[in-house]
Design a protein around this motif. Sequence first.
Motif, short mmCIF file in Angstrom:
data_model
loop_
_atom_site.label_atom_id
_atom_site.label_comp_id
_atom_site.label_asym_id
_atom_site.label_seq_id
_atom_site.Cartn_x
_atom_site.Cartn_y
_atom_site.Cartn_z
N GLN A 1 12.95 -49.23 -18.51
CA GLN A 1 13.71 -50.49 -18.51
C GLN A 1 15.07 -50.38 -17.82
OE1 GLN A 1 13.64 -51.14 -22.77
NE2 GLN A 1 11.94 -52.59 -22.61
N LEU A 2 15.54 -49.17 -17.57
CA LEU A 2 16.86 -48.99 -16.95
C LEU A 2 16.98 -49.71 -15.60
CD1 LEU A 2 19.66 -47.79 -17.32
CD2 LEU A 2 18.80 -45.64 -16.34
N PRO A 3 15.99 -49.61 -14.68
CA PRO A 3 16.11 -50.35 -13.42
C PRO A 3 16.19 -51.87 -13.63
CG PRO A 3 14.43 -48.65 -13.24
CD PRO A 3 14.82 -48.72 -14.69
N GLU A 4 15.46 -52.39 -14.62
CA GLU A 4 15.50 -53.82 -14.92
C GLU A 4 16.89 -54.22 -15.41
OE1 GLU A 4 13.64 -56.96 -18.18
OE2 GLU A 4 12.68 -55.01 -17.94
N LEU A 5 17.49 -53.38 -16.26
CA LEU A 5 18.85 -53.63 -16.75
C LEU A 5 19.83 -53.67 -15.59
CD1 LEU A 5 21.21 -53.79 -18.78
CD2 LEU A 5 20.97 -51.32 -19.09
N LEU A 6 19.71 -52.71 -14.68
CA LEU A 6 20.63 -52.66 -13.54
C LEU A 6 20.44 -53.86 -12.62
CD1 LEU A 6 20.44 -48.84 -12.73
CD2 LEU A 6 22.19 -50.07 -14.03
N LYS A 7 19.21 -54.32 -12.50
CA LYS A 7 18.93 -55.47 -11.63
C LYS A 7 19.39 -56.79 -12.25
CE LYS A 7 15.11 -57.84 -9.34
NZ LYS A 7 13.66 -57.92 -9.19
N LYS A 8 19.08 -57.01 -13.53
CA LYS A 8 19.39 -58.27 -14.20
C LYS A 8 20.79 -58.31 -14.82
CE LYS A 8 14.66 -59.60 -15.26
NZ LYS A 8 13.70 -59.92 -16.32
N GLY A 9 21.35 -57.14 -15.12
CA GLY A 9 22.68 -57.10 -15.70
C GLY A 9 22.72 -57.18 -17.21
N ALA A 10 21.57 -57.38 -17.85
CA ALA A 10 21.52 -57.46 -19.31
C ALA A 10 20.11 -57.12 -19.80
CB ALA A 10 21.91 -58.85 -19.79
N LEU A 11 20.07 -56.60 -21.02
CA LEU A 11 18.77 -56.23 -21.61
C LEU A 11 18.93 -56.22 -23.12
CD1 LEU A 11 15.86 -54.95 -21.18
CD2 LEU A 11 17.01 -52.74 -21.45
N ARG A 12 17.90 -56.65 -23.80
CA ARG A 12 17.86 -56.55 -25.26
C ARG A 12 16.54 -55.92 -25.64
NH1 ARG A 12 19.35 -60.68 -29.85
NH2 ARG A 12 19.27 -59.20 -31.55
N ALA A 13 16.59 -54.89 -26.46
CA ALA A 13 15.37 -54.18 -26.86
C ALA A 13 15.63 -53.44 -28.16
CB ALA A 13 14.96 -53.19 -25.77
N GLU A 14 14.54 -53.06 -28.81
CA GLU A 14 14.63 -52.22 -30.00
C GLU A 14 14.20 -50.81 -29.62
OE1 GLU A 14 12.64 -53.81 -33.43
OE2 GLU A 14 13.80 -55.68 -33.36
N TYR A 15 14.97 -49.84 -30.09
CA TYR A 15 14.66 -48.43 -29.84
C TYR A 15 14.77 -47.66 -31.14
CZ TYR A 15 15.67 -49.64 -24.96
OH TYR A 15 15.69 -50.23 -23.72
N ASP A 16 14.16 -46.49 -31.17
CA ASP A 16 14.30 -45.58 -32.29
C ASP A 16 15.18 -44.43 -31.83
OD1 ASP A 16 12.71 -47.03 -34.07
OD2 ASP A 16 10.87 -46.02 -33.42
N MET A 17 16.34 -44.32 -32.46
CA MET A 17 17.24 -43.20 -32.17
C MET A 17 16.91 -42.08 -33.16
SD MET A 17 20.81 -45.00 -31.10
CE MET A 17 21.18 -43.66 -29.97
N VAL A 18 17.25 -40.86 -32.78
CA VAL A 18 16.96 -39.71 -33.63
C VAL A 18 18.28 -39.03 -33.96
CG1 VAL A 18 15.68 -37.55 -33.85
CG2 VAL A 18 14.75 -39.42 -32.45
N GLU A 19 18.58 -38.96 -35.27
CA GLU A 19 19.82 -38.29 -35.66
C GLU A 19 19.63 -36.77 -35.61
OE1 GLU A 19 19.55 -38.06 -40.49
OE2 GLU A 19 20.56 -39.80 -39.64
N ARG A 20 20.71 -36.06 -35.67
CA ARG A 20 20.69 -34.60 -35.55
C ARG A 20 19.70 -33.95 -36.53
NH1 ARG A 20 25.92 -31.57 -34.36
NH2 ARG A 20 24.94 -29.98 -33.13
N ALA A 21 19.63 -34.46 -37.75
CA ALA A 21 18.73 -33.90 -38.76
C ALA A 21 17.27 -34.28 -38.53
CB ALA A 21 19.18 -34.33 -40.15
N GLY A 22 17.02 -35.17 -37.55
CA GLY A 22 15.65 -35.53 -37.20
C GLY A 22 15.18 -36.87 -37.72
N ALA A 23 15.96 -37.52 -38.59
CA ALA A 23 15.57 -38.83 -39.11
C ALA A 23 15.64 -39.88 -38.00
CB ALA A 23 16.47 -39.23 -40.28
N ILE A 24 14.74 -40.86 -38.09
CA ILE A 24 14.68 -41.96 -37.13
C ILE A 24 15.59 -43.09 -37.59
CG2 ILE A 24 13.18 -43.75 -36.12
CD1 ILE A 24 12.59 -40.95 -35.06
#
Length: 168
Positions: free
Chosen positions: A109-132
């Motif tokens: 999605q990064l190229p789309e963000l750069l082209k359109k200038g905005a993006l909204r999405a849900e992601y799962d981040m991972v903390e240091r201990a491994g929890a989502i």
Amino acid sequence: QLPVKAGSVRTALLSATLIDLNGEAHFLSSARDITEFKAAERILCQSEQKFRSLFESAPDFIHLVDLRGVIQLANPAACRRLGYPADEVTGRPLADFLSPESRERFIEQLPELLKKGALRAEYDMVERAGAIIPVDCSAITVESESDGAYILLFQKDITERRRNERKF
């Protein structure tokens, strides 16, 4: 600062050099009015202080990343929740803190963000201990004369929302 006829005060930058003129010492001086420059400098400083205050105290994650997706700055909430000190986050790709599935989607999605200038999405981040940590991410590209172009990401922890969705 120099008073002027109208009763106001102007700020000036003064410069003087000692010169020899026909065997006599004289000062050659010049003055440049920098009143507007100083006023603009104060306004910029106030604006930076407001941004810094918002950035430092925001409860949501805020990341400034370059156009390749490398983190240039992360706010304290993001560092604290992910379990990393700021110096271990800065300089690393944002994708390093995403689950494998989210990482793949973000990179796509990064190229789309750069082209359109905005993006909204849900992601799962991972903390240091491994929890989502599921996040709702709003990203915009920003053009700045002083810093060039960058991406500003606001990420809200939606763990509770996801938990409630599973109940239904």
